[in-house]
Write a protein that holds these residues in place. Sequence first.
Motif, PDB file in Angstrom:
ATOM      1  N   LEU A   2     -52.762   0.637  -8.547  1.00 40.32           N
ATOM      2  CA  LEU A   2     -53.621  -0.236  -7.750  1.00 40.32           C
ATOM      3  C   LEU A   2     -54.962  -0.467  -8.422  1.00 40.32           C
ATOM      4  O   LEU A   2     -55.519  -1.570  -8.388  1.00 40.32           O
ATOM      5  CB  LEU A   2     -53.826   0.371  -6.361  1.00 40.32           C
ATOM      6  N   MET A   3     -55.509   0.597  -9.068  1.00 40.02           N
ATOM      7  CA  MET A   3     -56.781   0.460  -9.773  1.00 40.02           C
ATOM      8  C   MET A   3     -56.649  -0.510 -10.937  1.00 40.02           C
ATOM      9  O   MET A   3     -57.509  -1.352 -11.166  1.00 40.02           O
ATOM     10  CB  MET A   3     -57.266   1.819 -10.263  1.00 40.02           C
ATOM     11  N   VAL A   4     -55.562  -0.393 -11.675  1.00 46.71           N
ATOM     12  CA  VAL A   4     -55.333  -1.287 -12.812  1.00 46.71           C
ATOM     13  C   VAL A   4     -55.191  -2.722 -12.339  1.00 46.71           C
ATOM     14  O   VAL A   4     -55.763  -3.655 -12.902  1.00 46.71           O
ATOM     15  CB  VAL A   4     -54.073  -0.851 -13.607  1.00 46.71           C
ATOM     16  N   MET A   5     -54.417  -2.891 -11.249  1.00 52.61           N
ATOM     17  CA  MET A   5     -54.232  -4.244 -10.710  1.00 52.61           C
ATOM     18  C   MET A   5     -55.550  -4.823 -10.214  1.00 52.61           C
ATOM     19  O   MET A   5     -55.856  -5.988 -10.440  1.00 52.61           O
ATOM     20  CB  MET A   5     -53.218  -4.209  -9.560  1.00 52.61           C
ATOM     21  N   ALA A   6     -56.353  -3.980  -9.549  1.00 53.66           N
ATOM     22  CA  ALA A   6     -57.645  -4.441  -9.051  1.00 53.66           C
ATOM     23  C   ALA A   6     -58.554  -4.845 -10.184  1.00 53.66           C
ATOM     24  O   ALA A   6     -59.253  -5.861 -10.131  1.00 53.66           O
ATOM     25  CB  ALA A   6     -58.307  -3.352  -8.210  1.00 53.66           C
ATOM     26  N   GLY A   7     -58.549  -4.033 -11.262  1.00 54.15           N
ATOM     27  CA  GLY A   7     -59.372  -4.349 -12.428  1.00 54.15           C
ATOM     28  C   GLY A   7     -58.945  -5.643 -13.071  1.00 54.15           C
ATOM     29  O   GLY A   7     -59.757  -6.490 -13.433  1.00 54.15           O
ATOM     30  N   ALA A   8     -57.625  -5.807 -13.190  1.00 51.87           N
ATOM     31  CA  ALA A   8     -57.112  -7.034 -13.800  1.00 51.87           C
ATOM     32  C   ALA A   8     -57.456  -8.242 -12.948  1.00 51.87           C
ATOM     33  O   ALA A   8     -57.864  -9.292 -13.432  1.00 51.87           O
ATOM     34  CB  ALA A   8     -55.593  -6.937 -13.988  1.00 51.87           C
ATOM     35  N   PHE A   9     -57.321  -8.061 -11.614  1.00 51.20           N
ATOM     36  CA  PHE A   9     -57.626  -9.167 -10.713  1.00 51.20           C
ATOM     37  C   PHE A   9     -59.105  -9.528 -10.771  1.00 51.20           C
ATOM     38  O   PHE A   9     -59.482 -10.693 -10.832  1.00 51.20           O
ATOM     39  CB  PHE A   9     -57.244  -8.766  -9.284  1.00 51.20           C
ATOM     40  N   GLY A  10     -59.964  -8.475 -10.826  1.00 51.22           N
ATOM     41  CA  GLY A  10     -61.403  -8.716 -10.909  1.00 51.22           C
ATOM     42  C   GLY A  10     -61.768  -9.450 -12.165  1.00 51.22           C
ATOM     43  O   GLY A  10     -62.573 -10.361 -12.164  1.00 51.22           O
ATOM     44  N   SER A  11     -61.158  -9.094 -13.293  1.00 51.49           N
ATOM     45  CA  SER A  11     -61.443  -9.757 -14.561  1.00 51.49           C
ATOM     46  C   SER A  11     -61.031 -11.212 -14.512  1.00 51.49           C
ATOM     47  O   SER A  11     -61.700 -12.080 -15.043  1.00 51.49           O
ATOM     48  CB  SER A  11     -60.707  -9.034 -15.707  1.00 51.49           C
ATOM     49  N   ALA A  12     -59.903 -11.457 -13.851  1.00 48.84           N
ATOM     50  CA  ALA A  12     -59.400 -12.822 -13.791  1.00 48.84           C
ATOM     51  C   ALA A  12     -60.313 -13.697 -12.929  1.00 48.84           C
ATOM     52  O   ALA A  12     -60.492 -14.870 -13.184  1.00 48.84           O
ATOM     53  CB  ALA A  12     -57.977 -12.841 -13.241  1.00 48.84           C
ATOM     54  N   GLN A  13     -60.880 -13.062 -11.891  1.00 47.95           N
ATOM     55  CA  GLN A  13     -61.699 -13.825 -10.972  1.00 47.95           C
ATOM     56  C   GLN A  13     -63.122 -14.035 -11.486  1.00 47.95           C
ATOM     57  O   GLN A  13     -63.731 -15.042 -11.220  1.00 47.95           O
ATOM     58  CB  GLN A  13     -61.759 -13.105  -9.614  1.00 47.95           C
ATOM     59  N   ALA A  14     -63.650 -13.034 -12.195  1.00 41.59           N
ATOM     60  CA  ALA A  14     -65.033 -13.109 -12.652  1.00 41.59           C
ATOM     61  C   ALA A  14     -65.171 -14.140 -13.761  1.00 41.59           C
ATOM     62  O   ALA A  14     -64.291 -14.294 -14.603  1.00 41.59           O
ATOM     63  CB  ALA A  14     -65.501 -11.747 -13.142  1.00 41.59           C
ATOM     64  N   GLY A  15     -66.279 -14.864 -13.748  1.00 44.92           N
ATOM     65  CA  GLY A  15     -66.527 -15.844 -14.792  1.00 44.92           C
ATOM     66  C   GLY A  15     -67.730 -15.447 -15.622  1.00 44.92           C
ATOM     67  O   GLY A  15     -68.536 -14.613 -15.219  1.00 44.92           O
ATOM     68  N   GLU A  16     -67.833 -16.057 -16.792  1.00 50.82           N
ATOM     69  CA  GLU A  16     -68.960 -15.783 -17.671  1.00 50.82           C
ATOM     70  C   GLU A  16     -69.338 -17.055 -18.398  1.00 50.82           C
ATOM     71  O   GLU A  16     -68.472 -17.827 -18.815  1.00 50.82           O
ATOM     72  CB  GLU A  16     -68.613 -14.695 -18.678  1.00 50.82           C
ATOM     73  N   VAL A  17     -70.620 -17.277 -18.525  1.00 56.52           N
ATOM     74  CA  VAL A  17     -71.127 -18.433 -19.261  1.00 56.52           C
ATOM     75  C   VAL A  17     -72.181 -17.953 -20.241  1.00 56.52           C
ATOM     76  O   VAL A  17     -73.044 -17.141 -19.887  1.00 56.52           O
ATOM     77  CB  VAL A  17     -71.746 -19.479 -18.308  1.00 56.52           C
ATOM     78  N   VAL A  18     -72.110 -18.453 -21.473  1.00 56.78           N
ATOM     79  CA  VAL A  18     -73.139 -18.143 -22.468  1.00 56.78           C
ATOM     80  C   VAL A  18     -74.023 -19.376 -22.612  1.00 56.78           C
ATOM     81  O   VAL A  18     -73.569 -20.439 -23.033  1.00 56.78           O
ATOM     82  CB  VAL A  18     -72.522 -17.758 -23.821  1.00 56.78           C
ATOM     83  N   LEU A  19     -75.275 -19.214 -22.215  1.00 56.91           N
ATOM     84  CA  LEU A  19     -76.252 -20.309 -22.240  1.00 56.91           C
ATOM     85  C   LEU A  19     -77.149 -20.167 -23.453  1.00 56.91           C
ATOM     86  O   LEU A  19     -77.779 -19.129 -23.653  1.00 56.91           O
ATOM     87  CB  LEU A  19     -77.097 -20.265 -20.966  1.00 56.91           C
TER      88      LEU A  19
END
Length: 327
Positions: free
Chosen positions: A12-29
Amino acid sequence: MQKLTHKLSVLLMVMAGAFGSAQAGEVVLYSSNNVEVVNRVIDEFTKKHPDISVSVVRAGSGALMQRIKAEAQNPLGDIFWSGGFSTLSQYAPYFESYQTAEAGKIPAAFHGPEQLWLGTNTHVSVLMVNDKQLNGLKAPTSWADLAQPEWKNKIVIPDPERSSSSYVALYGLKVLMGEELYKKIVQNAVFVGTTAGAYEGVALGEFPVGVTMEYAAYQYVDGGMDEIQLVYPAEGTFLSPEGMALIKDGKNTDDAKKLYDYLASKDAQTLVLSTAFRRPLRDDISVNSVVDLPDLGSIKQFELSDQQMGAEREAFLAEWRALVAAR
């Protein structure tokens, strides 16, 4: 049973981490704006988009353009904010076309070709005057005044090789007023290495007059320095519009578009105006309802070609260097 429970917890921790990574976004300005402006804008953006983190790389516009060019095969940035139009036009092949829904509120004159960039704000060239340092001289009201002998060594102007706004002002001055008057002003002026060196020199009383940007001079007026006044020359003045662009083949284009949308928004441009006095390009923001500056339409302007300024830059600067050396 305990082993099974442990395995399920890990899964569950691995799945949560993977899901969080997929949802989180990043922008380099990549940004040439000052730290305070960038931080305020990014803080407000992340409140609206808490799932997107923004990393900022700060440097001068020229340095960032060179970086974008060098990284073209493997872009590390996603969005650039903000640089002069003549600079943006030189690096157009490294930008990606995008039309934000906010674009309709920004006049067409401030849109890049094929929507490769979009104007966000504009600088206005002004004379910054320190009344306490005039010593009996009448404050100038025009560009022509600066050519008079009494202003010798009393005018400070940034080096146009290092300041894009100074380049616009001097280039515009030559086109508007002619070669002879332009040369007289160059002969009268003291040139300093940075944009800040000019407006700080006037504020500190080292010079009575400086050629600088509206926002830079106004910060002292807003700060309570009654001796500082802004003069919009009678013959007309010059705009130095700045814009933003998506970097071609950036790795986080979808999230970068959200930041682009926000930077073009009324909220963001009003925030930049109220905190940094940078004049927005949106036509639905009344400047004098936010700060004590005239609306753009009331300022006499002389239009310059960004493309022509870019093409003639090296020749103009070579002539300017020769004039300074011959004084």
